[in-house]
Enzyme design. Structure first.
Site, short mmCIF file in Angstrom:
data_model
loop_
_atom_site.label_atom_id
_atom_site.label_comp_id
_atom_site.label_asym_id
_atom_site.label_seq_id
_atom_site.Cartn_x
_atom_site.Cartn_y
_atom_site.Cartn_z
N LYS A 77 -9.26 7.19 -7.23
CA LYS A 77 -9.81 8.02 -8.31
C LYS A 77 -11.23 8.46 -7.99
O LYS A 77 -11.62 9.62 -8.22
CB LYS A 77 -9.76 7.26 -9.62
CG LYS A 77 -8.35 6.98 -10.13
CD LYS A 77 -8.38 6.14 -11.40
CE LYS A 77 -6.97 5.83 -11.88
NZ LYS A 77 -6.97 4.98 -13.10
N GLY A 125 0.82 -1.20 0.00
CA GLY A 125 0.00 0.00 0.00
C GLY A 125 0.86 1.25 0.00
O GLY A 125 2.07 1.20 0.16
N PRO A 126 0.23 2.39 -0.18
CA PRO A 126 0.97 3.66 -0.21
C PRO A 126 1.54 3.99 1.16
O PRO A 126 1.15 3.40 2.17
CB PRO A 126 -0.08 4.67 -0.66
CG PRO A 126 -1.39 4.07 -0.28
CD PRO A 126 -1.22 2.58 -0.42
N GLY A 180 2.18 5.65 4.71
CA GLY A 180 1.36 6.29 5.73
C GLY A 180 0.02 5.66 6.00
O GLY A 180 -0.81 6.24 6.71
N VAL A 181 -0.25 4.45 5.48
CA VAL A 181 -1.56 3.83 5.71
C VAL A 181 -1.54 2.88 6.90
O VAL A 181 -2.57 2.27 7.20
CB VAL A 181 -2.03 3.09 4.44
CG1 VAL A 181 -2.24 4.06 3.31
CG2 VAL A 181 -1.04 2.01 4.04
N GLY A 182 -0.38 2.70 7.55
CA GLY A 182 -0.33 1.89 8.76
C GLY A 182 0.13 0.47 8.56
O GLY A 182 -0.27 -0.42 9.33
N THR A 237 3.23 -0.84 8.88
CA THR A 237 4.14 -1.27 9.95
C THR A 237 3.42 -1.39 11.28
O THR A 237 3.62 -2.34 12.04
CB THR A 237 5.30 -0.27 10.06
OG1 THR A 237 5.97 -0.18 8.81
CG2 THR A 237 6.29 -0.73 11.11
N SER A 253 -4.60 4.55 -18.12
CA SER A 253 -5.98 4.82 -17.73
C SER A 253 -6.55 6.10 -18.33
O SER A 253 -7.75 6.36 -18.19
CB SER A 253 -6.10 4.89 -16.20
OG SER A 253 -5.28 5.93 -15.70
#
Length: 1104
Positions: A1030, A597-598, A600-602, A604, A987
């Site tokens: 998006k 995932g990108p 900062g999404v948690g 770790t 896309s």
């Protein structure tokens, strides 16, 4: 003039004694293998060898003052001694009678020898016997000390290096030039052992001959050769001659003597008459001023008393009176060696007159003596040198005479050559003393620093020695009492005790026993002892058979996961499934999960929550940028500092076999020349292989099958295929606005409040302010940037509270002086003001601040008065975090021109964005120009769209017939705004195609319609990724209709929350015809397409 019988009387006098034992032991003996070593001789000067020979006798009508020194096997040898055979006087009768009369005179009791006529110098004159009776003497009669010639106009110049010579101090020089060696031996053979020593200006030059007067310093010393000996410096090298020189006085070099003739005044020196040419020796000659030229003549005159010499030897006297006088220099016999030796004309360098009782001179002398005493107290070697010099015969004169005191200070110093030469060349006593004082002061500073260093080193060594001695005594006492065994035995017992508590496999137990048996037979001092000990220590640190009981309570796990993280439904469901299987089977095998995932999404932090929910130990290590395979597989034991890899280190730290190991940034592993760490992870993460993981250091199989591995990555493209195949991938998508809102209110805001010290203060962060933060400041998919802004808000609030209350509202707590607190708790710690008490004067101490206060008392948190209230709203948010970063969500909001469409993109930070596509045309040659920092894939999408439009130009109504050429005379320019941001991916195909058609048909597209999807060359619409981000961007921008590929419908239904889809109509298309009909619905061109470009079926629609 004296008759010949006076010389006969001299011939009967006893020969001078050899040097006393003190002189011979005090003079350092030069080593034949160490040429020209500089050394100081502070002991009494030894007697010169050339004065040990018989008194002068007449040889073939020539007077020789001395004969070559006798070889005593110690100080030197004379190669010409066997050739010097004394010849009888011409008148044997007269000589014999003179000897008898001399004996009768010496036996008279009223005639006494006195040494009061001896001349004193700064050191004992070479050749003195110190009042001792010479060998063979019949009574206590003393021998007179010889007089050094005061005038010596021409000398053999000896160049020296490194340091100049000073009067009164010995130095040994080594001569390697055969002509110079021959000249020195000639000087000794002819009784003229005097040379001039001058310092070379260039210390790198090694020469025994002065070819230019500018090669040496103008001021040197007049030296006497006291002894010589030969030495062989090495096999195959020529013989060298080491001569010990004793300087007498300062001299100044005037000119070099050329080989063409003798330069100088031609007068005879005080040393006596020496033979000239062979013709003059055979001719007439006369002794001139013999009483002052031959040492001992005045003493003979004293002994003869009033005896009339002329009456006793009238014939001889008359015969010699007629000899013709011819004056020559003392070293004329060396002229034949020119230019292979250097002869110089010199003059004595006199000291300027001075008053000995001058107050300035006495003050400088007192200071010099004081510095001598200080150095002697600091340096034992220096004290021994001064003590050795103090026992010499004339030591009392050194500290009373300024010139000798200055010379002594220069000799004992280790100053530069230029400074020493300046002392030697100085003719002013005051200036010489000043220069000597500067040199001695430098020696004092060096002695102080050396003493300090020596004292510090001694203190450390003494402390260690004392500890070692006490420890050895303690070991002996305990051994006698049976209280403690040897250290190695205790170590072995400790290892055995550890191993007994572990369930080692059979193979590991065998290796342990072998290594332990090796350790028993090794000495602790052996290098292999520590290697074996460390290996056994690591073997016993691995938790063989030790595991942590797991908690398979599903409700407890759900509670823990929800408390720590909001959302992340897929990850939480996978962990709950893992626990359900473990609850049914009673045990589970290790799994390998990969959270993608990108930032900062948690990813770790969710690993820690999983470990907490399962009740397992947690260990994390990052492999981002890792290039060394040894970090995974360990080092070989042969290397210094070798250790196992990260998996074994993790087992040692957590002390269990079933921890949760988080491998962070697995998509950023690097490759290097020493291996590929990604390939090394294959064995560790493969469930079929990690049951017997082999570490290079331990070299025994380790079971990692019970470990739960969780890997994290931002993208999957950079993970090697074989490694990715062994992992179960769980995508962690970005958070939508509602999720961010909940995370900020439930987690981020309370944590920031505590971190700012405002947990007891009424700080209100309104939901509108948080929503504004998410919308205008933090559009990233993660919450890391949102956390930074919330922390900033609370920091600003804390600063505002402290500033508004001031010092009166929040006074500083009253505490006692910090220095007293430290002294009370630690009496051994001295105040900073005492740290410089023992510093040597003249040195600087850095790092010591006498004003620094230290304390060990913790500071109590301050209480904020009640009633303080801070409210952060959407209106005053900019006062805390500054102006908004994002202002507009859409570039075109009302009636965009023809050639513009709205697409959707996925940014690199994990967020989505609304991306307009602009196309324009101009006269040209049919070229397509693309701008906006577009990638290769998006360029291809533009070319595909252009080709489809050209091939269907007649059906679209762009051309009037199918055969008509399309756009051959027009250039097309495609641009995507925000050119600073790179854009890539397929896309944007549908949006580019729609913009082309809008431009060529001159029809506008509704700005509330956005689209995404890849197109093929024949018009099919293919699915794309990143739909959640998006759609979130479209929702934020107020888009009302989204045209998306039909293949993306399951992804949207599964992953996009209803809160994001609310208010948006979704149109799921399969080909570009459906896209065009939906984008241009209700226009004139769309009505015409119903006949020329009809749809096969209506697209599927959903409204939320």
């Amino acid at each position: 003039m004296l008759p010949l019988r006076a010389f006969a009387r001299l011939a009967q006098r006893p020969r001078l004694s050899r040097p006393t034992q003190l002189a011979r032991s005090s003079l350092p003996r030069p080593s034949p293998s160490r040429p020209a070593a500089h050394y100081l001789a502070l002991a009494p000067a030894p007697s010169t060898r050339f004065l040990h020979s018989s008194p002068p006798v007449l040889k073939e009508k020539r007077w020789l003052n001395n004969t070559p020194p006798e070889d005593d096997g110690e100080d030197g040898q004379n190669p010409k001694q066997d050739d010097q055979v004394e010849k009888p006087l011409p008148d044997a009768e007269s000589s014999k009678s003179a000897e008898e009369r001399a004996k009768s005179q010496s036996s008279k009791p009223d005639i006494k020898a006195s040494s009061s006529d001896s001349v004193s110098s700064s050191a004992p004159a070479p050749g003195s016997a110190d009042g001792g009776s010479p060998p063979g003497a019949g009574g206590p009669k003393e021998v007179a000390k010889p007089v050094i010639p005061e005038i010596y106009p021409q000398v053999l110049a000896i160049p020296i290096t490194h340091r100049p010579l000073f009067p009164g101090f010995y130095k040994a020089v080594t001569v390697r030039s055969p002509p110079v060696i021959k000249a020195i031996r000639e000087l000794q053979a002819h009784g003229q052992p005097y040379v001039g020593a001058f310092l070379l200006k260039d210390s790198t030059v090694d020469s025994d001959v002065v070819t230019d007067i500018n090669q040496v310093q103008p001021v040197g010393v007049f030296c006497q050769i006291t002894s010589c000996f030969t030495s062989q410096e090495g096999e195959g090298k020529p013989e060298a001659l080491t001569a010990v020189l004793f300087p007498h006085r300062r001299i100044k070099i005037n000119e070099l003597v050329k080989s063409s003739g003798t330069k100088g005044d031609g007068t005879v020196g005080v040393g006596g008459l020496v033979e000239g040419s062979q013709d003059s020796a055979k001719g007439e000659g006369e002794v001139k001023s013999f009483e002052s030229e031959v040492p001992g003549v005045e003493e003979v005159r004293e002994e003869l008393g009033t005896v009339s010499i002329d009456s006793e030897q009238p014939d001889v006297h008359k015969e010699n009176r007629d000899l013709e006088t011819k004056e020559v220099t003392q070293i004329d016999f060396l002229h034949s060696l020119l230019p292979q030796v250097s002869l110089t004309n010199v003059s004595n360098l006199s000291t300027e007159p001075y008053e000995k009782d001058s107050q300035v001179i006495r003050a400088i002398m007192s200071e010099l003596i004081s510095v001598f005493k200080e150095i002697a107290q600091l340096q034992p070697m220096f004290r021994e040198q001064v003590t050795s010099f103090a026992i010499s015969n004339t030591s009392s004169q050194v500290f009373d005479e300024p010139d000798k005191l200055a010379d002594l200070a220069a000799v004992v110093s280790t100053a530069d050559v230029s400074d020493l030469q300046a002392v030697l060349s100085s003719t002013s006593i005051e200036d010489r003393l000043q220069r000597a004082l500067v040199l001695l002061k430098k020696e004092l500073i060096n002695a102080q620093l050396q003493f300090k260093i020596s004292r510090d080193v001694d203190t450390k060594i003494q402390k260690r020695q004392r500890e070692y001695y006490l420890m050895e005594q303690l070991k002996g006492i305990k051994k006698e009492l049976g209280m403690e065994s040897d250290g190695k035995d205790k170590l072995v017992e400790g290892f055995k005790e550890k191993a007994s508590k572990l369930a080692m496999p059979e193979g590991v137990r065998k290796v342990f026993d072998e290594e332990l048996n090796k350790l028993v037979h090794l000495e602790p001092a052996a290098s292999e002892f520590n290697v074996t000990r460390n290996y056994i220590d690591w073997l016993t640190q691995v938790p063989w058979g030790v595991h942590t009981p797991e908690n398979y309570n599903i409700s407890h796990a759900i509670k823990i996961l929800d408390e720590d993280h909001y959302g992340l439904k897929d990850v939480k469901d996978r962990i709950l499934e893992f626990m359900a299987i473990g609850k049914l089977r009673g045990s589970v095998e290790g799994k390998i999960l990969c959270l993608v995932g990108p930032p900062g999404v948690g990813k770790t932090s969710i690993g820690k929550s999983i470990a907490k929910a399962l009740g397992r130990q947690f260990f994390r290590f990052s492999v981002g940028g890792l290039t060394d395979v040894a970090e995974i597989k360990g080092h070989r034991r042969t290397y210094i500092g070798a250790m196992p890899g990260k998996p074994i280190q993790a087992l040692k730290k957590v002390a269990t076999e079933n921890p949760l190991i988080l491998i962070d940034e697995v998509d950023k592993i690097s490759k290097a020349y020493n291996g590929d760490p990604a390939s090394a992870l294959l064995e560790m993460l493969d469930p079929e292989q990690n049951k017997s993981f082999l570490d290079h250091y331990l070299d025994v199989p380790i079971d990692l099958s019970k470990v739960l591995f969780v890997c994290t990555a931002n993208v999957l493209e950079t993970i090697p295929g074989p490694l990715l195949d062994r992992m179960e991938v769980l995508e962690v998508s970005g958070y939508v606005s509602a999720e961010k809102m909940n995370i900020a209110e439930r987690y981020l805001s309370p944590q920031a409040k505590v971190a700012a010290g405002l947990e007891d203060v009424n700080i209100e962060l309104e939901p509108g302010a948080i929503e504004a933060l998410i919308r205008y400041y933090c559009r990233e998919s993660g919450v890391r940037n949102l956390k930074k802004h919330i922390d900033k808000i609370y920091r600003k609030a804390a600063f505002k509270i402290v500033t508004d209350l001031g010092e009166s509202g929040l006074p500083e707590p009253a505490t006692p002086p910090a220095e007293n607190q430290v002294e009370a708790q630690y009496p051994d710690i001295k105040p900073a003001s005492e740290l410089t008490s023992n510093v040597i004067p003249g040195t600087e101490v850095s790092g010591v601040d006498t004003k620094t206060d230290v304390t060990t008392v913790p500071r109590e948190p301050m209480k904020v008065p009640a009633g303080i209230h801070v409210k952060v709203t959407q209106e005053n948010l900019k006062d805390y975090v500054g102006p908004p970063l994002y202002h507009k969500d859409r570039l075109y909001t009302h009636s965009p021109p023809a050639g513009v469409s709205t697409g959707l993109g996925y940014l690199g930070n994990g967020s989505g964005a609304v991306m307009p596509v602009e196309i324009n045309s101009m006269p040209g040659k049919g070229n397509l120009q693309l701008t906006g920092k577009l990638g290769e894939v998006i360029r291809e999408s533009a070319q595909i769209a252009m080709s489809w439009v050209k091939s269907n130009a007649y059906l679209l109504g762009i051309t009037k017939s199918e055969a008509e050429a399309t756009l051959n005379d027009r250039d097309v320019h495609l641009h995507m705004p925000e050119g600073g941001i790179g854009k890539e991916g397929p896309s944007a195909g549908t949006a580019i195609l729609t913009a082309f058609v809008s431009l060529f048909t001159k029809t506008r597209v509704d700005p509330d319609i956005a689209m995404t999807g890849e197109i093929s060359l024949l018009g099919q619409v293919l699915p794309v990724g990143g739909l959640k981000e998006k759609i979130l961007a479209a929702h934020r921008a107020g888009i009302k209709k989204l045209i998306v590929p039909a293949g993306c419908k399951p992804d949207i239904d599964e992953n996009v929350p209803e809160s994001v889809k609310g208010g948006i109509e979704f149109v799921f298309v399969e080909d570009v015809r459906q896209v065009l009909h939906e984008a241009f619905r209700g226009t004139e061109v769309e009505k015409r397409w119903q006949e020329t470009l009809p749809m096969e079926e209506e697209p599927q629609r959903e409204r939320h």
